[in-house]
Write a protein that holds these residues in place. Structure first.
Motif, mmCIF file in Angstrom:
data_model
loop_
_atom_site.group_PDB
_atom_site.id
_atom_site.type_symbol
_atom_site.label_atom_id
_atom_site.label_comp_id
_atom_site.label_asym_id
_atom_site.label_seq_id
_atom_site.Cartn_x
_atom_site.Cartn_y
_atom_site.Cartn_z
ATOM 1 N N VAL A 94 0.827 -1.208 0.000
ATOM 2 C CA VAL A 94 0.000 0.000 0.000
ATOM 3 C C VAL A 94 0.861 1.257 0.000
ATOM 4 O O VAL A 94 0.553 2.239 -0.705
ATOM 5 N N ASN A 95 1.952 1.257 0.744
ATOM 6 C CA ASN A 95 2.841 2.423 0.781
ATOM 7 C C ASN A 95 3.423 2.710 -0.594
ATOM 8 O O ASN A 95 3.465 3.868 -1.040
ATOM 9 N N VAL A 96 3.861 1.670 -1.286
ATOM 10 C CA VAL A 96 4.443 1.855 -2.619
ATOM 11 C C VAL A 96 3.407 2.406 -3.592
ATOM 12 O O VAL A 96 3.681 3.330 -4.373
ATOM 13 N N ASN A 97 2.183 1.846 -3.561
ATOM 14 C CA ASN A 97 1.157 2.296 -4.502
ATOM 15 C C ASN A 97 0.592 3.673 -4.146
ATOM 16 O O ASN A 97 0.185 4.421 -5.046
ATOM 17 N N ALA A 98 0.570 4.015 -2.856
ATOM 18 C CA ALA A 98 0.085 5.337 -2.454
ATOM 19 C C ALA A 98 1.181 6.393 -2.510
ATOM 20 O O ALA A 98 0.898 7.585 -2.403
ATOM 21 N N HIS A 99 2.445 5.957 -2.654
ATOM 22 C CA HIS A 99 3.603 6.858 -2.683
ATOM 23 C C HIS A 99 3.734 7.646 -1.373
ATOM 24 O O HIS A 99 4.081 8.836 -1.384
ATOM 25 N N VAL A 100 3.467 6.975 -0.263
ATOM 26 C CA VAL A 100 3.515 7.641 1.044
ATOM 27 C C VAL A 100 4.928 8.122 1.367
ATOM 28 O O VAL A 100 5.126 9.249 1.833
ATOM 29 N N ASN A 101 5.911 7.282 1.111
ATOM 30 C CA ASN A 101 7.289 7.677 1.441
ATOM 31 C C ASN A 101 7.754 8.871 0.615
ATOM 32 O O ASN A 101 8.464 9.755 1.115
ATOM 33 N N LEU A 102 7.364 8.907 -0.650
ATOM 34 C CA LEU A 102 7.721 10.076 -1.468
ATOM 35 C C LEU A 102 7.073 11.342 -0.927
ATOM 36 O O LEU A 102 7.691 12.411 -0.873
ATOM 37 N N ALA A 103 5.803 11.223 -0.516
ATOM 38 C CA ALA A 103 5.112 12.381 0.056
ATOM 39 C C ALA A 103 5.788 12.840 1.343
ATOM 40 O O ALA A 103 5.895 14.048 1.615
ATOM 41 N N ILE A 104 6.256 11.883 2.163
ATOM 42 C CA ILE A 104 6.988 12.236 3.389
ATOM 43 C C ILE A 104 8.267 12.988 3.040
ATOM 44 O O ILE A 104 8.593 14.017 3.650
ATOM 45 N N LEU A 105 8.992 12.497 2.041
ATOM 46 C CA LEU A 105 10.227 13.152 1.619
ATOM 47 C C LEU A 105 9.960 14.583 1.160
ATOM 48 O O LEU A 105 10.647 15.524 1.599
ATOM 49 N N TYR A 106 8.972 14.777 0.296
ATOM 50 C CA TYR A 106 8.684 16.114 -0.216
ATOM 51 C C TYR A 106 8.176 17.039 0.888
ATOM 52 O O TYR A 106 8.506 18.236 0.905
ATOM 53 N N THR A 107 7.399 16.504 1.809
ATOM 54 C CA THR A 107 6.877 17.334 2.908
ATOM 55 C C THR A 107 8.000 17.822 3.808
ATOM 56 O O THR A 107 8.064 19.013 4.162
ATOM 57 N N PHE A 108 8.890 16.934 4.192
ATOM 58 C CA PHE A 108 9.972 17.296 5.113
ATOM 59 C C PHE A 108 10.995 18.217 4.451
ATOM 60 O O PHE A 108 11.737 18.903 5.153
#
Length: 416
Positions: A62-76
């Motif tokens: 789910v994380n890979v398909n939702a791109h959660v980690n990328l969103a965390i990177l861009y947010t921080f």
């Protein structure tokens, strides 16, 4: 059927060919934190393998398909518009509920396990310390927590193999290799060490790279804490064995009244809990000393000042490593994130975050628990007193056997 003997409702531990599953007290907040770091990890720490593996795989998919980690990177890193654009809301809304469930369920399960451990310890059920099958065998033994954690730092999963947690080891090794491959971490490490920091930034996949800190520190923490608890379990089971087999009520304790009653003398020795102690007792019996002439008494331990690191013979459990692992994970993750905008790149700053967070955790724990003391930290403490009654002609044989099996001290008792 090869199963652990118990007529009790609860058991403290079960030794199987794929590992040792045991109940022991855990901090529910620490377990919940590992579930927050990566769903499934908290449950794996509790040996709830099926639930833990399912939640772990769910997190990856789910994380890979939702791109959660990328969103965390861009947010921080302050790129908020990119964070909005990259998220896939079809998967994101699915992500939230199970993520919260993982944290809640690991906390609730830890509380339940703690309650069941207290009841199981009071029932004091027997366990079988050795399990043998056609494919594999497993047994209780003493191992070094430091060695298990170092192997896990070199290769996550290796520490679990060292302490025979085959299910966790297999799962960790497979997913560690998968994360390294899809994140392209190894080429980035190469470019970082040769000084090509820009290429190190470009080669990695941030979506997969941000998983590394949680899985890496978890493997070390799991190996360390389970080694500590396995060592405690070994001491507990061996103490019960001695009490059941070598504390005969008719044993002739040494006294002045019997000091001159012929050729009988007593040898007194002290040991740490270890397999060598059992080998010493069995070797002495094979050389003609009757079981009824051997007294083995496990000593109750007084509460001790805590030591800097647990060893295979002395442990106060999660004394320092819990906070160090948590802060190491957090700062390693932050180092990875901000490494994309700093010159040296994510690998360099991830390593800085790992070392800095781990050291900070140790320092805070040292300060909070006032661990510095003038105690002789490396001095070995006797844990078992062994008294053997034998004829004078067997005194030297007994003493040599005890010394050969790592007795801490041996003395012939003379009350004449």
């Amino acid at each position: 059927m090869n199963s652990n003997n118990s007529n009790s409702r609860r058991q403290v531990a079960y030794v199987s060919i794929i590992g040792t599953t045991q109940l022991h007290l855990r901090n529910p907040y620490v377990i919940a934190w590992w579930s927050a770091a990566f769903p499934g990890l908290g449950h794996i720490l509790l040996s709830k393998y099926i639930r833990g593996f399912l939640l772990f795989v769910w997190e990856v998919v789910v994380n890979v398909n939702a791109h959660v980690n990328l969103a965390i990177l861009y947010t921080f890193t302050g790129r908020y518009e990119l964070a909005k654009e990259v998220l896939d809301t079809k998967w994101l809304l699915l992500y939230c509920s199970i993520y919260i469930f993982s944290i809640w369920d690991s906390y609730r399960t830890t509380v339940d396990i703690n309650n069941n451990y207290i009841l199981a310890a009071r029932e004091d059920a027997e366990i079988r310390p050795f399990n043998l099958s056609a494919m594999e065998f497993n047994y209780l033994d003493k191992r070094s927590p430091l060695i298990s954690s170092l192997w896990s730092l070199l290769m996550p999963g290796a520490g679990q193999i060292y302490i025979h947690r085959i299910a966790t080891a297999s799962f960790t090794l497979i997913w560690w290799i998968a994360i390294l491959y899809f994140s392209r971490t190894l080429p980035a490490i190469h470019y970082t060490f040769v000084g090509d920091f820009q290429q190190a930034k470009e080669v990695v996949d941030p979506q997969w790279l941000l998983n590394i800190s949680s899985v890496y520190l978890f493997a070390m923490y799991d190996a360390y804490t389970n080694t500590v608890e396995n060592n405690k379990l070994f001491d507990w089971e061996q103490s019960k064995f001695f009490k059941r087999n070598y504390e005969h009520k008719n044993f002739n304790l040494p006294s002045k009244r019997r000091a001159n009653r012929g050729d009988k003398l007593h040898i007194i020795a002290t040991f740490e809990h270890s397999i060598y102690l059992e080998k010493a007792i069995s070797a002495i019996q094979m050389k003609g000393i009757e079981k009824e002439d051997i007294l083995a008494v496990s000593m109750d331990k007084r509460a001790e000042e805590r030591k800097l690191f647990d060893t295979m013979h002395s442990s106060d459990g999660l004394s320092l490593i819990d906070l160090a692992a948590i802060l190491g994970t957090i700062l390693m993750l932050l180092g990875t994130i901000y490494g994309f905008i700093l010159k040296q790149g994510p690998i360099f700053w991830a390593l800085v975050g790992l070392l800095g967070g781990f050291a900070l955790g140790l320092i805070i724990k040292l300060y909070m628990t006032k661990k510095y003391s003038n105690r002789q930290g490396n001095q070995k403490t006797p844990e078992v007193v062994l008294i053997i009654e034998c004829n004078k002609d067997k005194i030297e044989m007994v003493k040599e056997t005890l010394w050969a099996h790592y007795a801490l001290g041996v003395r012939k008792l003379s009350l004449e």
